[in-house]
Design an enzyme around this catalytic site. Structure first.
Site, PDB file in Angstrom:
ATOM      1  N   HIS A 131       0.867  -1.179   0.000  1.00 41.00           N
ATOM      2  CA  HIS A 131       0.000   0.000   0.000  1.00 41.00           C
ATOM      3  C   HIS A 131       0.907   1.234   0.000  1.00 41.00           C
ATOM      4  O   HIS A 131       1.999   1.203   0.563  1.00 41.00           O
ATOM      5  CB  HIS A 131      -0.844  -0.044   1.276  1.00 41.00           C
ATOM      6  CG  HIS A 131      -1.909   1.005   1.367  1.00 41.00           C
ATOM      7  ND1 HIS A 131      -1.653   2.301   1.764  1.00 41.00           N
ATOM      8  CD2 HIS A 131      -3.247   0.942   1.160  1.00 41.00           C
ATOM      9  CE1 HIS A 131      -2.781   2.981   1.780  1.00 41.00           C
ATOM     10  NE2 HIS A 131      -3.765   2.192   1.418  1.00 41.00           N
ATOM     11  N   ASP A 208       3.209  -4.184   8.207  1.00 44.59           N
ATOM     12  CA  ASP A 208       1.981  -3.412   8.042  1.00 44.59           C
ATOM     13  C   ASP A 208       0.834  -4.403   8.214  1.00 44.59           C
ATOM     14  O   ASP A 208       0.544  -5.195   7.316  1.00 44.59           O
ATOM     15  CB  ASP A 208       1.975  -2.773   6.644  1.00 44.59           C
ATOM     16  CG  ASP A 208       0.630  -2.146   6.304  1.00 44.59           C
ATOM     17  OD1 ASP A 208      -0.346  -2.345   7.049  1.00 44.59           O
ATOM     18  OD2 ASP A 208       0.561  -1.466   5.268  1.00 44.59           O
ATOM     19  N   GLN A 211      -4.298  -5.148   7.170  1.00 41.16           N
ATOM     20  CA  GLN A 211      -5.222  -6.192   6.689  1.00 41.16           C
ATOM     21  C   GLN A 211      -4.939  -7.533   7.365  1.00 41.16           C
ATOM     22  O   GLN A 211      -5.512  -8.557   6.968  1.00 41.16           O
ATOM     23  CB  GLN A 211      -5.086  -6.346   5.162  1.00 41.16           C
ATOM     24  CG  GLN A 211      -5.287  -5.068   4.365  1.00 41.16           C
ATOM     25  CD  GLN A 211      -6.720  -4.548   4.395  1.00 41.16           C
ATOM     26  OE1 GLN A 211      -7.648  -5.240   4.826  1.00 41.16           O
ATOM     27  NE2 GLN A 211      -6.907  -3.319   3.958  1.00 41.16           N
ATOM     28  N   CYS A 372      -4.638   2.140  -3.793  1.00 37.09           N
ATOM     29  CA  CYS A 372      -3.410   2.745  -3.229  1.00 37.09           C
ATOM     30  C   CYS A 372      -2.234   1.782  -3.351  1.00 37.09           C
ATOM     31  O   CYS A 372      -1.409   1.678  -2.437  1.00 37.09           O
ATOM     32  CB  CYS A 372      -3.593   3.167  -1.776  1.00 37.09           C
ATOM     33  SG  CYS A 372      -4.864   4.391  -1.535  1.00 37.09           S
TER      34      CYS A 372
END
Ligand code: 7TS
Length: 414
Positions: A131, A208, A211, A372
């Site tokens: 992303h 990250d 999700q 994104c």
């Protein structure tokens, strides 16, 4: 052969829909089918109630008032932090920082950690499917430090190329930043392997988890990641809330990110001293109500059988893929062996935005565009995808509705 929905998954998604008021509405004259959960999930009544109760009874500023409401707000705020500590199995409350979301969590690490350690010629590895919020903060800091952001190649199936990753891991690499799950392709990355390989090459790792946390139990100590970032609003909590987990020793060594109230011990023109963790990184009045709401979301999730929930989400994804295989003109984008959350595809000869609009007219909410994640879209030579993304309240009937909606869209568009 027509795909058949599994009869039992051991998880009653239909019953849980009743907990989410926003799902009880019609859109364009049709019952809402909400399949945009990777963008943000709907909120259960328990989270909405926690926000209302906080603002109706306890609202006050934290850590500073000498009165009952301030004490209550402080206790609620710090209890919320402790709930997150336990939720991700952090070592202590010093390792859990409140942020506005994944984006801010990553920017904090880039601006504080990376900026203070990177030298000319150093490298940050990110995967090619990240992303933008796990690319751009690193580019900004790399430019300032003379360092370089290097993509880890991703295969046409949407999987990270582990052999290429291994060969990139040399002494120049100081940091690896990789998504737990791709929001654009749904790929679940082998983060434990990625972390271990980075550590053996002497690099730190940020995951990250925007999700990841909504779909999996995350144990940051078992993973041994140095940083783990996630957003509250993608896991049934309020917008404007997020978390950065960081190992205490690293956070101790890092300079503050924002300056202001709360993050200091003493301020003078001769020199300012900074507060202890986690407050050193929490300048200004925090999102107190949001933290309380996020704790309610953690409670909600922990009240469910998470193994059964994961199995349900896997079954939904499998069902969608089976239907996709039988749907003429549909091309899946991202065919990794392990996929969670996002189901990305294109209809041959049709712009994704047109598909999204026609689905919306039928009450079906998906997201279209590049999500994104422009670099991976560029690699695949596509402008974007249609993305249906699943949450705990989605049912096999929702998947049926999506494919019926696509059939209808096709008759308009082709
Ligand atoms: N990382 C990933 C993997 C994401 O999916 C997102 C948001 C972010 C970071 C940024 O999170 P934020 O809460 O700080 O905005 N992803 C999406 C999406 O897929 N559609 O809308 C937002």
């Amino acid at each position: 052969m027509n795909a058949v929905a599994p009869a039992i998954t051991g998880f009653d998604a239909k019953a849980l829909r009743g907990d989410f008021p926003a799902l009880q509405q019609e859109v364009n004259g049709q019952p809402l089918i909400y399949l945009d959960n990777a963008a943000t999930t709907q909120k259960p009544q328990a989270v909405i109630d926690a926000l209302v109760n906080y603002y109706a009874r306890d609202n006050s500023n934290v850590h500073r008032g000498a009165h009952a409401l301030s004490d209550r707000a402080t206790v609620a705020f710090e209890n919320a932090r402790n709930k997150v500590v336990q939720f991700i199995n952090a070592g202590s409350s010093k390792e859990v920082l409140w942020t506005r979301g994944t984006t801010e969590s990553i920017n904090l690490v880039a601006s504080s950690y990376a900026r203070s350690v990177l030298k000319t010629g150093d490298r940050i590895l990110v995967s090619a499917m990240e992303h933008h919020s796990n690319i751009v903060p690193w580019q900004l800091v790399a430019e300032a430090c003379g360092a370089e952001v290097v993509p880890i190649p991703v295969s046409d199936a949407g999987e990270l190329d582990i052999e290429a990753y291994k060969s990139l891991l040399d002494e120049r690499v100081k940091l690896v930043a990789v998504g737990h799950v791709s929001n654009a392709l749904g790929t679940v990355n082998p983060i434990k392997l990625i972390i271990d390989l980075a550590h053996s090459a002497g690099a730190k790792v940020l995951i990250d988890g925007a999700q990841g946390v909504p779909h999996f139990d995350v144990d940051v100590q078992a993973l041994d990641c140095d940083f783990y970032a996630f957003s509250g609003h993608k896991m049934y909590g309020p917008t404007g809330t997020g978390v950065l987990y960081g190992k205490e020793a690293l956070l101790e060594q890092m300079p503050p990110y924002h300056g202001g109230g709360e993050m200091i011990k003493t301020v003078s023109f001769e020199g300012t001293t900074f507060n202890d963790l986690p407050f050193k990184f929490e300048a200004g009045t925090p999102n107190i109500g949001g933290a309380v709401g996020l704790a309610a979301a953690v409670d909600y999730l922990q009240g469910l059988d998470r193994a059964a929930l994961a199995a349900h989400e896997r079954a939904l994804m499998q069902y969608a893929h089976d239907k996709a295989a039988a749907f003429e003109g549909l091309k899946r984008i991202g065919c990794a062996k392990t996929i969670a959350g996002a189901f990305s595809f294109l209809l041959e000869g049709v712009h994704p935005a047109d598909v999204g609009m026609l689905l919306d007219q039928q009450g079906i909410a998906v997201r279209t565009g590049d999500h994104c994640a422009q670099p991976i879209m560029k690699q695949f030579g596509i402008p974007g995808t249609v993305r249906a993304s699943f949450a705990l309240y989605n049912t096999f009937e929702d998947v049926d509705a999506l494919f019926a909606g696509l059939e209808k869209a096709k008759t308009f568009l082709l």
